[in-house]
Design a protein around this motif. Sequence first.
Motif, PDB file in Angstrom:
ATOM      1  N   GLY A 135       0.788  -1.226   0.000  1.00  0.00           N
ATOM      2  CA  GLY A 135       0.000   0.000   0.000  1.00  0.00           C
ATOM      3  C   GLY A 135       0.820   1.276   0.000  1.00  0.00           C
ATOM      4  N   VAL A 136       2.109   1.166  -0.256  1.00  0.00           N
ATOM      5  CA  VAL A 136       2.983   2.335  -0.253  1.00  0.00           C
ATOM      6  C   VAL A 136       3.629   2.492  -1.625  1.00  0.00           C
ATOM      7  N   TRP A 137       3.609   3.714  -2.141  1.00  0.00           N
ATOM      8  CA  TRP A 137       4.283   4.022  -3.391  1.00  0.00           C
ATOM      9  C   TRP A 137       5.777   4.011  -3.138  1.00  0.00           C
ATOM     10  N   ILE A 138       6.507   3.212  -3.889  1.00  0.00           N
ATOM     11  CA  ILE A 138       7.961   3.146  -3.765  1.00  0.00           C
ATOM     12  C   ILE A 138       8.543   4.120  -4.797  1.00  0.00           C
ATOM     13  N   GLU A 139       8.526   5.387  -4.430  1.00  0.00           N
ATOM     14  CA  GLU A 139       8.934   6.445  -5.352  1.00  0.00           C
ATOM     15  C   GLU A 139      10.342   6.229  -5.885  1.00  0.00           C
ATOM     16  N   GLU A 140      11.260   5.762  -5.037  1.00  0.00           N
ATOM     17  CA  GLU A 140      12.649   5.598  -5.466  1.00  0.00           C
ATOM     18  C   GLU A 140      12.841   4.475  -6.489  1.00  0.00           C
ATOM     19  N   SER A 141      11.785   3.677  -6.740  1.00  0.00           N
ATOM     20  CA  SER A 141      11.872   2.635  -7.775  1.00  0.00           C
ATOM     21  C   SER A 141      11.639   3.196  -9.166  1.00  0.00           C
ATOM     22  N   GLY A 142      11.100   4.387  -9.247  1.00  0.00           N
ATOM     23  CA  GLY A 142      10.585   4.920 -10.496  1.00  0.00           C
ATOM     24  C   GLY A 142      11.599   5.345 -11.531  1.00  0.00           C
ATOM     25  N   VAL A 143      11.143   5.244 -12.773  1.00  0.00           N
ATOM     26  CA  VAL A 143      11.872   5.764 -13.932  1.00  0.00           C
ATOM     27  C   VAL A 143      10.904   6.611 -14.739  1.00  0.00           C
ATOM     28  N   GLU A 144      11.451   7.362 -15.678  1.00  0.00           N
ATOM     29  CA  GLU A 144      10.631   8.262 -16.488  1.00  0.00           C
ATOM     30  C   GLU A 144       9.551   7.476 -17.234  1.00  0.00           C
ATOM     31  N   PRO A 145       8.394   8.096 -17.455  1.00  0.00           N
ATOM     32  CA  PRO A 145       7.269   7.384 -18.060  1.00  0.00           C
ATOM     33  C   PRO A 145       7.523   6.906 -19.483  1.00  0.00           C
ATOM     34  N   GLN A 146       8.389   7.573 -20.221  1.00  0.00           N
ATOM     35  CA  GLN A 146       8.619   7.200 -21.621  1.00  0.00           C
ATOM     36  C   GLN A 146       9.674   6.115 -21.795  1.00  0.00           C
ATOM     37  N   LYS A 147      10.261   5.601 -20.713  1.00  0.00           N
ATOM     38  CA  LYS A 147      11.277   4.549 -20.860  1.00  0.00           C
ATOM     39  C   LYS A 147      10.662   3.351 -21.583  1.00  0.00           C
ATOM     40  N   PRO A 148      11.292   2.878 -22.660  1.00  0.00           N
ATOM     41  CA  PRO A 148      10.755   1.722 -23.384  1.00  0.00           C
ATOM     42  C   PRO A 148      10.696   0.480 -22.498  1.00  0.00           C
ATOM     43  N   PHE A 149       9.703  -0.353 -22.747  1.00  0.00           N
ATOM     44  CA  PHE A 149       9.482  -1.554 -21.949  1.00  0.00           C
ATOM     45  C   PHE A 149       9.163  -2.683 -22.927  1.00  0.00           C
ATOM     46  N   ILE A 150      10.137  -3.541 -23.176  1.00  0.00           N
ATOM     47  CA  ILE A 150       9.988  -4.588 -24.184  1.00  0.00           C
ATOM     48  C   ILE A 150       9.805  -5.957 -23.549  1.00  0.00           C
ATOM     49  N   ALA A 151       9.347  -6.896 -24.355  1.00  0.00           N
ATOM     50  CA  ALA A 151       9.209  -8.294 -23.946  1.00  0.00           C
ATOM     51  C   ALA A 151      10.138  -9.130 -24.821  1.00  0.00           C
ATOM     52  N   GLN A 152      10.259 -10.388 -24.494  1.00  0.00           N
ATOM     53  CA  GLN A 152      11.137 -11.290 -25.237  1.00  0.00           C
ATOM     54  C   GLN A 152      10.592 -12.707 -25.153  1.00  0.00           C
ATOM     55  N   THR A 153      11.132 -13.572 -25.968  1.00  0.00           N
ATOM     56  CA  THR A 153      10.650 -14.957 -25.985  1.00  0.00           C
ATOM     57  C   THR A 153      11.377 -15.847 -24.975  1.00  0.00           C
ATOM     58  N   THR A 154      12.532 -15.419 -24.479  1.00  0.00           N
ATOM     59  CA  THR A 154      13.266 -16.218 -23.500  1.00  0.00           C
ATOM     60  C   THR A 154      13.088 -15.636 -22.106  1.00  0.00           C
ATOM     61  N   ALA A 155      13.062 -16.516 -21.123  1.00  0.00           N
ATOM     62  CA  ALA A 155      12.887 -16.081 -19.742  1.00  0.00           C
ATOM     63  C   ALA A 155      14.158 -15.421 -19.226  1.00  0.00           C
ATOM     64  N   PRO A 156      14.030 -14.352 -18.454  1.00  0.00           N
ATOM     65  CA  PRO A 156      15.212 -13.737 -17.867  1.00  0.00           C
ATOM     66  C   PRO A 156      15.864 -14.696 -16.874  1.00  0.00           C
ATOM     67  N   THR A 157      17.174 -14.721 -16.872  1.00  0.00           N
ATOM     68  CA  THR A 157      17.894 -15.571 -15.928  1.00  0.00           C
ATOM     69  C   THR A 157      18.485 -14.750 -14.794  1.00  0.00           C
ATOM     70  N   ASP A 158      18.324 -13.444 -14.876  1.00  0.00           N
ATOM     71  CA  ASP A 158      18.946 -12.540 -13.926  1.00  0.00           C
ATOM     72  C   ASP A 158      17.924 -11.502 -13.473  1.00  0.00           C
ATOM     73  N   PRO A 159      17.557 -11.487 -12.174  1.00  0.00           N
ATOM     74  CA  PRO A 159      16.583 -10.481 -11.743  1.00  0.00           C
ATOM     75  C   PRO A 159      17.091  -9.048 -11.847  1.00  0.00           C
ATOM     76  N   ALA A 160      18.383  -8.880 -12.096  1.00  0.00           N
ATOM     77  CA  ALA A 160      18.932  -7.529 -12.265  1.00  0.00           C
ATOM     78  C   ALA A 160      18.751  -7.018 -13.694  1.00  0.00           C
ATOM     79  N   CYS A 161      18.197  -7.834 -14.581  1.00  0.00           N
ATOM     80  CA  CYS A 161      17.976  -7.446 -15.983  1.00  0.00           C
ATOM     81  C   CYS A 161      19.283  -7.037 -16.650  1.00  0.00           C
ATOM     82  N   ALA A 162      20.355  -7.743 -16.351  1.00  0.00           N
ATOM     83  CA  ALA A 162      21.680  -7.351 -16.815  1.00  0.00           C
ATOM     84  C   ALA A 162      22.057  -7.911 -18.177  1.00  0.00           C
TER      85      ALA A 162
END
Length: 172
Positions: A135-162
């Motif tokens: 129930g709390v907005w995590i403001e420090e997690s945020g990025v600009e609204p226009q940042k592209p957000f893509i998908a892929q066919t393979t599952a991520p192996t790294d939660p850091a998205c590296a």
Amino acid sequence: MIRTALLLALWAQPSHAALVHFCWAGSNGYTMTGSMEFPDDLAQADLITEQDVTRFRIAGFQNGALIGTWDMSTREPDDTWYLRYFPRLMQFPTNSEVPGLFDQGWNADGTAMDCDEGEFGFNAGNYAQDFCLSGVWIEESGVEPQKPFIAQTTAPTDPACAGPALLSKRRR
């Protein structure tokens, strides 16, 4: 008779689902992995929404440590759930690319404060892309609204998205 049985068997086959994965990198070590399925025949549609999705789940992290999960199968009636996705581009529209009134609201509305106690959510709107936790907005997690957000066919192996395929980028 055999032809009829064959046709019935073909119609009785389960429909196939398109499966896509995504990894979102926010600010200050906040990331999110997820996956969704939708009917294969929508893979070439212009747009799909939450009404088209048959399976959806997300997991949020901070510095690689799990902070919460959410999926549509355990969705409560008051949980925010709206989704926009361009399947041909394999991209979630953001900011000015969004057709209609809503961007992404995955257990978090435009205030990113409506996920319940002990719950996690993600919101992408005209102010930012960010998290909700208990129930709390995590403001420090945020990025600009226009940042592209893509998908892929393979599952991520790294939660850091590296990995190189996991980094969201502008379509060319």
